[in-house]
Design a protein around this motif. Structure first.
Motif: not given
Length: 252
Positions: A13-18, A35-43, A64-68
């Motif tokens: 896949e050239r996008d990040l879906r799934g 992170a924004r770009l990866a999310r736009a590519k459905e990651a 997103a899931s987060i951990a500080a």
């Protein structure tokens, strides 16, 4: 006939879906833009950072899931990877740029912190994370082009620059078929660079606009685009990719 690992969705896949992308240092700057770009590519996105309030806001923005936590707390970092509920596909590690200082003003404590961030952290992440990244996925580190040419005051930065590139090549062999690559950036216009005194940062921007072959300043979105490309281009490993707008061509 043996099945090729290229049949994996990570490779096809050239996008990040799934796929799942983890960004260490993902609440601002290059990490956030990636992170924004990866999310736009459905990651699916997992973010870590030290500032819990800012991280919470970004987590809500991206779903997103987060951990500080501080990633240089290697015990806490190990617990983070142990707690991941499923394998991941790509991991980007960002951080502050190295400390530039002439020998007379060299701060040994600051240098040790730089070694932790720029050398030991990538090693620790490779050890902790490689077994949790799907075959063909990516460990992606951030470096710097500032130490490429010898100059007074750059001895320590030059050592870090060379070491991280060499480490990337070796890790690409050691953790294969997980891929390992390094992005080496020049000046990138981010919120952290903008925190410099206003007249100094504007002078630097003006200088770069006037001298860089691309005629503009590199920003975080440029680096994010390269990072996501390296996640999706499964033919690339063990390589260092410079992104500086031609800065090395005009500054020596």
């Amino acid at each position: 006939m043996a099945a090729s690992i290229n049949s994996s969705p990570v490779h096809g896949e050239r996008d990040l879906r799934g796929q799942t992308v983890v960004v260490i240092g993902g609440s601002s700057g290059i990490g956030l833009e990636t992170a924004r770009l990866a999310r736009a590519k459905e990651a699916d996105i997992i973010l870590t950072a030290r500032d819990p309030d800012r991280l919470h806001r970004v987590g809500l923005e991206l779903g997103a899931s987060i951990a500080a936590f501080d990633a240089t707390d290697f015990t806490r970092l190990g617990r983070f990877f142990d707690a991941l509920p499923a394998p991941i596909d790509h991991l980007l590690v960002t951080g502050p740029g190295p400390c530039y200082a002439p020998l007379a003003g060299f701060d040994l404590d600051a240098a040790r912190r730089d070694v932790d961030v720029h050398l030991l952290l990538p090693l620790q992440i490779a050890r902790d994370a490689a077994g949790r990244v799907r075959p063909g996925g990516t460990l992606l580190f951030m470096g710097d082009v500032g130490g490429r040419r010898p100059a007074a005051g750059l001895a320590f930065v030059a050592a870090l620059t060379a070491a991280l590139s060499a480490m990337t090549r070796s890790l690409a062999l050691e953790v294969a078929p997980v891929r390992v690559n390094l992005i080496a950036a020049g000046f990138v216009d981010t919120p952290s660079s903008a925190s410099s005194p206003g007249d100094r940062i504007e002078q630097r921007r003006d200088q770069l606009r006037a001298t860089l072959p691309i005629g503009r300043v590199v920003d975080a979105a440029d680096v994010a685009a390269l990072a996501v490309h390296l996640m999706t281009n499964t033919a690339v490993t063990g390589a260092t990719f410079d992104i500086d707008g031609g800065q090395q061509l005009v500054e020596g």
